[in-house]
Design a protein around this motif. Structure first.
Motif, mmCIF file in Angstrom:
data_model
loop_
_atom_site.group_PDB
_atom_site.id
_atom_site.type_symbol
_atom_site.label_atom_id
_atom_site.label_comp_id
_atom_site.label_asym_id
_atom_site.label_seq_id
_atom_site.Cartn_x
_atom_site.Cartn_y
_atom_site.Cartn_z
ATOM 1 N N ILE A 222 38.854 -34.042 2.240
ATOM 2 C CA ILE A 222 38.830 -33.045 1.167
ATOM 3 C C ILE A 222 39.860 -31.965 1.482
ATOM 4 N N VAL A 223 40.681 -31.650 0.483
ATOM 5 C CA VAL A 223 41.614 -30.535 0.581
ATOM 6 C C VAL A 223 41.542 -29.742 -0.718
ATOM 7 N N LYS A 224 41.264 -28.436 -0.603
ATOM 8 C CA LYS A 224 41.224 -27.557 -1.767
ATOM 9 C C LYS A 224 42.135 -26.354 -1.504
ATOM 10 N N VAL A 225 43.017 -26.084 -2.473
ATOM 11 C CA VAL A 225 43.903 -24.927 -2.404
ATOM 12 C C VAL A 225 43.699 -24.114 -3.675
ATOM 13 N N SER A 226 43.421 -22.827 -3.506
ATOM 14 C CA SER A 226 43.148 -21.968 -4.654
ATOM 15 C C SER A 226 44.022 -20.722 -4.593
ATOM 16 N N ALA A 227 44.338 -20.219 -5.777
ATOM 17 C CA ALA A 227 44.980 -18.909 -5.919
ATOM 18 C C ALA A 227 44.065 -18.043 -6.773
ATOM 19 N N PHE A 228 43.954 -16.778 -6.394
ATOM 20 C CA PHE A 228 43.034 -15.930 -7.145
ATOM 21 C C PHE A 228 43.658 -14.567 -7.400
ATOM 22 N N LEU A 229 43.121 -13.927 -8.418
ATOM 23 C CA LEU A 229 43.525 -12.570 -8.798
ATOM 24 C C LEU A 229 42.256 -11.791 -9.041
ATOM 25 N N LEU A 230 42.168 -10.586 -8.416
ATOM 26 C CA LEU A 230 40.945 -9.787 -8.492
ATOM 27 C C LEU A 230 41.298 -8.394 -9.000
ATOM 28 N N PHE A 231 40.525 -7.970 -10.022
ATOM 29 C CA PHE A 231 40.623 -6.590 -10.519
ATOM 30 C C PHE A 231 39.232 -5.989 -10.447
ATOM 31 N N GLU A 232 39.134 -4.801 -9.833
ATOM 32 C CA GLU A 232 37.834 -4.159 -9.715
ATOM 33 C C GLU A 232 38.003 -2.665 -9.951
ATOM 34 N N GLY A 233 37.180 -2.134 -10.837
ATOM 35 C CA GLY A 233 37.149 -0.705 -11.088
ATOM 36 C C GLY A 233 35.791 -0.143 -10.758
ATOM 37 N N HIS A 234 35.772 1.007 -10.077
ATOM 38 C CA HIS A 234 34.519 1.603 -9.641
ATOM 39 C C HIS A 234 34.575 3.110 -9.861
ATOM 40 N N ALA A 235 33.462 3.648 -10.401
ATOM 41 C CA ALA A 235 33.393 5.092 -10.656
ATOM 42 C C ALA A 235 32.023 5.598 -10.249
#
Length: 881
Positions: A804-817
């Protein structure tokens, strides 16, 4: 005409010649039936004696004689009033022939035969009576087989020798040529707790069991005249199966008995019905030998009957409920010559706490399995029946031998592959104790054994799917050969001689006290003979799982060792049982669970004392957690971070340790999990400082480590996923935030984050998961609103396992107040991820998938009143190759 002097002592006067009973009965249509007025069994015995016997083929017709003492002849027919007797009738011989004949017509006839009923040695007699009434009609009465003796394994019979007082002389000499001498067939029968059968009645021939007919070689026999012959000769054996009722005398019976008169006086006996037996029809004059009796029992398996009584085994206070008894084949000490053993069978009355059960151990493969509920557990004891004057006795006093729960085949035989041992099993949630080959001595309230007791702790239990781990083939019970069970060994003194058995040279183990009183009420109880200050020796280590090549291994250490493997303090076991008070305890000191993973030796060691006792949850109090030297930098980092904030790092580490077991006394499924997760530690502290936009440097770190065995199974149709699994995991999380730009209340941080998990599994094999992310975070501090931050991270994730080989790309946006000093908190999180996955299907085939996923999350918290958490995810997967 008067009969002449008989040849043998005990016979009445008789005429020379041959006598035959003719099978001349016709049915109501006048057809031949092939039967005689004497019936099948009596006819066979009568004709074997007076007409023809297949065992003597060279003599066409026998010259035993005519069993008539006087006959008067007249022109109108013969008259006779004859009552011929054989007072020394042996086995399968005629004892009476009475004829009252008037002018050729028989008015009264009696034919009586005697034999013996196997294997109980019950002397039996059967009488056929024919008489004519005044109307000319003839009646027939068959007494059936009637017992003349009790069943006490007394196989005495008569043989004949030359009479020294017979002078030879004229025929009118009144002295017989042969005199009868009593002899006994010496069968090696060991009756055990079955002392005899009395008041035998209702003997009925049966067609449910096939007659026994075999040709067997006899070293000793008798000739036609009953004289002993020591020339080997083959004889045809004919035995007729019967069922009968009797009262059975059983040693130690406490309930279910009745007091009845017997030939030996009143006895406490247990009634039994439909006991199986075999009446000898041939050969005549002498009983079977060991070979023939062995073949009979071998064909039947066992010969016996049913009973219902409660027995105290030889005054030991151990109670059993007997359901039947039987006669069995066995072997002598050399395993060659036949021996016969009686067994009482039933259920052992066990302590009421429910943690006790009976099991059997198969020596050939070491498997231990429960005894079926309706299975009769046998009780046997050596001690042979021998002739004693007019009766019989046992050659070994009951106090000098052990009464054992064992198969009759094991009476004397040295253990072989086919040996089956029985044992008491005490089961709790955290350990099991097996007391094999239970034995008892007369009047001693102790459970004894010829093998040492075995013990398995909670860790060893998880490594089996049976009721008890496989303890290895053979009977060399040692910690090395057992592998799966701890040998209970007290101060190295096992084995030792029990005083009463020293003269016989029998080595036994004192396993348990057997107690019989509790608050004045009879109870069944066992108490392990163990002094609290003494400990049982333990092996060095025990393998739980090893997938090889350093990928993954879990094992137990029973000695306290340092990081280099040197013993600092030996382990010990303190184990006590008292089922009378329903108490037990098990305390194991310095037990260590060691995990090797991904080539890192002693990655994690959980060491401590395992304490368990009835009525309390098993505990592993204050375990010590040790890490491999390779993890020292990570641990040091966490210690440094923790030292910069308040709190006790050592306590935090210990409190994070989780141990879970699902071992149940009544279950065969055992599971174990040990995990340690050190919560994310932040620097600086507290949260107000960490979230302050003016903080120049922020660091988060965490560590998780653990192992599992026989994890819960999935509900799936994939057969591979139904297999139990074992594995281990090591994971590290780190996040670094460095201030890049600060303008008044706003600050921009550069973010770096890494997750690394190394794992191994018995199904998946070794695996590696790496997740790296980089980004930026803007934090703004507002006077009223509080802190507001926006995080943007991009990164990659890689998972590699066998096939098994898994390659992922991710993008994260987080806003906190955080508003009003944290009274109101709002977090919005959006993550997009794309994954390329390639999997080997076997046989050279592969499958490649592409997966896209977007997740949106919202968390709103207002003081302690409102808490809203919402997550929505969308994904799509397609096979692209």
């Amino acid at each position: 005409m008067d009969a002449g002097t008989p040849l043998r002592e005990g016979d009445s006067q008789m005429f020379m010649g041959t006598t035959v009973q003719v099978n001349n009965i016709l049915d109501f249509l006048g057809n031949e039936t092939g039967k005689s007025t004497l019936g099948g069994s009596v006819t066979e015995i009568f004709n074997r004696e007076f007409f023809y016997d297949s065992n003597y083929p060279f003599e066409l017709y026998k010259q035993r004689g005519v069993p008539v003492t006087r006959m008067d002849l007249s022109g109108y027919g013969a008259n006779m009033y004859s009552n011929w007797l054989n007072t020394k009738a042996a086995v399968a011989e005629t004892s009476q022939a009475k004829f009252d004949v008037m002018m050729g017509r028989c008015s009264h006839e009696i034919i009586q035969v005697k034999s013996i009923l196997y294997p109980w040695a019950i002397k039996v007699v059967r009488t056929i009576t024919l008489f004519r009434v005044s109307s000319g009609y003839v009646y027939r009465f068959d007494s059936g087989w009637r017992a003349e003796s009790d069943g006490k394994f007394d196989f005495r019979y008569y043989v004949y020798e030359d009479n020294p007082a017979f002078p030879g002389g004229p025929p009118e000499n009144p002295e017989p040529q042969l005199i009868g001498v009593e002899k006994s067939a010496e069968f090696p029968i060991h009756p055990g707790l079955i002392k005899g059968l009395f008041n035998v009645s209702n003997i009925i021939e049966t067609n449910e069991v096939a007659p026994f007919n075999e040709n067997v070689l006899f070293e000793e026999s008798v000739d036609q005249e009953g004289k002993e012959v020591n020339i080997p000769q083959n004889f045809d054996i004919s035995l007729q199966p019967v069922y009968f009722d009797a009262d059975v005398e059983i040693e130690g019976v406490t309930a279910g008995m009745q007091t009845k008169p017997t030939a030996e006086g009143e006895k406490a006996v247990v009634p039994s019905s439909r006991i199986l037996g075999f009446v000898q029809l041939g050969p005549k004059g002498f009983p079977l030998n060991n070979t023939a009796l062995k073949l009979l029992v071998q064909r039947q398996g066992t010969i016996g009957g049913s009973i219902d009584c409660e027995v105290e085994v030889v005054g030991s206070s151990q109670k059993m409920r007997f359901s039947h008894f039987d006669f069995n084949n066995s072997f002598d000490e050399n395993g060659s010559d036949p021996v016969f053993c009686l067994a009482g069978r039933g259920n052992v009355l066990l302590p009421k706490d429910g943690s006790w059960s009976m099991v059997k151990h198969e020596r050939a493969n070491g498997e231990v399995s429960p005894v079926p509920p309706n299975f009769g557990i046998p009780v046997i004891r050596p001690g042979k029946v021998i002739k004693d004057g007019e009766g019989t006795k046992i050659d070994l006093p009951v106090g000098t031998v052990l009464t054992r729960i064992a198969e009759p085949l094991e009476l004397f035989r040295q253990p072989v592959n086919g040996t089956v041992n029985y044992g008491f099993l005490q089961s709790t949630d955290t350990q099991k104790a097996l007391l094999l080959t239970p034995s008892f001595q007369n009047g001693v309230k102790k459970l004894l054994s010829k093998t040492p007791p075995l013990f398995v702790d909670a860790f060893r239990i998880v490594n089996t799917k049976g009721i008890f781990p496989n303890i290895g083939a053979g009977d060399n019970f040692s910690a090395q050969t057992l592998g799966e069970a701890i040998l209970m060994k007290k101060n190295g003194s096992f084995p030792f001689d029990l005083n009463a058995l020293k003269d016989l040279g029998q080595d036994v183990f004192e396993l348990m006290d057997v107690q019989d009183t509790l608050d004045g009420i009879k109870e069944q109880g066992l108490q392990l003979l163990h002094n609290p200050e003494e400990m049982f020796d333990l092996p060095t280590e025990f393998e739980l799982i090893d997938v090889g090549e350093g990928n993954f291994r879990i094992y137990i250490e029973y000695d306290k060792k340092d990081k280099n493997g040197n013993v600092e303090e030996p382990g010990s076991l303190d184990f006590d049982i008292n089922s009378v008070t329903e108490s037990w305890k098990s305390k194991m000191n310095n037990i260590g669970l060691v995990i090797d993973l991904a080539g890192i030796k002693r990655l994690m060691t959980i060491r401590g004392n395992w304490d368990s006792e009835n009525g309390k949850e098993a505990t592993y109090p204050k375990p010590d957690l040790e890490f491999a030297p390779a993890l020292d930098p990570l641990v040091d980092l966490l210690e440094i971070l923790q030292s910069l904030q308040e709190g006790d790092y050592g306590a935090a580490v210990q409190n994070g340790l989780q141990l879970a077991m699902s071992n149940k006394a009544g279950s065969w499924e055992y599971k174990f999990e040990a995990s340690k997760e050190i919560p994310v530690i932040r620097f600086p502290i507290p949260d107000a400082v960490y979230n302050d936009p003016n903080t120049p440097f922020k660091l988060e770190a965490g560590l998780k480590i653990g192992a599992y065995f026989n994890a819960a199974l999935k509900v799936t149709t994939d057969a591979n996923e139904l297999l139990p699994s074992a594995g281990g995991v090591l994971g590290f999380y780190g996040r670094l935030s460095v201030m890049c730009v600060s303008i008044s209340a706003a600050t921009i941080y550069a973010i770096g984050q890494a997750d690394v998990d190394i794992a191994a599994d018995t199904k998946l094999g070794p695996s590696l998961r790496m997740k790296f992310g980089f980004g930026a975070q803007i934090v703004v501090g507002l006077p009223v609103a509080g802190n507001v931050s926006v995080l943007f991270v991009v990164g990659a994730e890689i998972f590699i396992a066998e096939g098994i080989v898994k390659v992922s790309a991710f993008l994260l946006f987080e806003g906190h107040a955080e508003i009003l000093g944290g009274i109101v908190s709002i977090t919005i999180r959006i993550e997009a991820k794309g994954t390329y996955a390639r999997k080997e299907l076997g046989g050279g085939d592969t499958r490649t998938d592409l997966q896209c996923q977007v997740t949106f999350g919202l968390d709103i918290s207002i003081a302690f009143i409102i808490n809203i958490s919402f997550t929505e995810s969308w994904q799509e997967q397609r096979r692209i190759a």
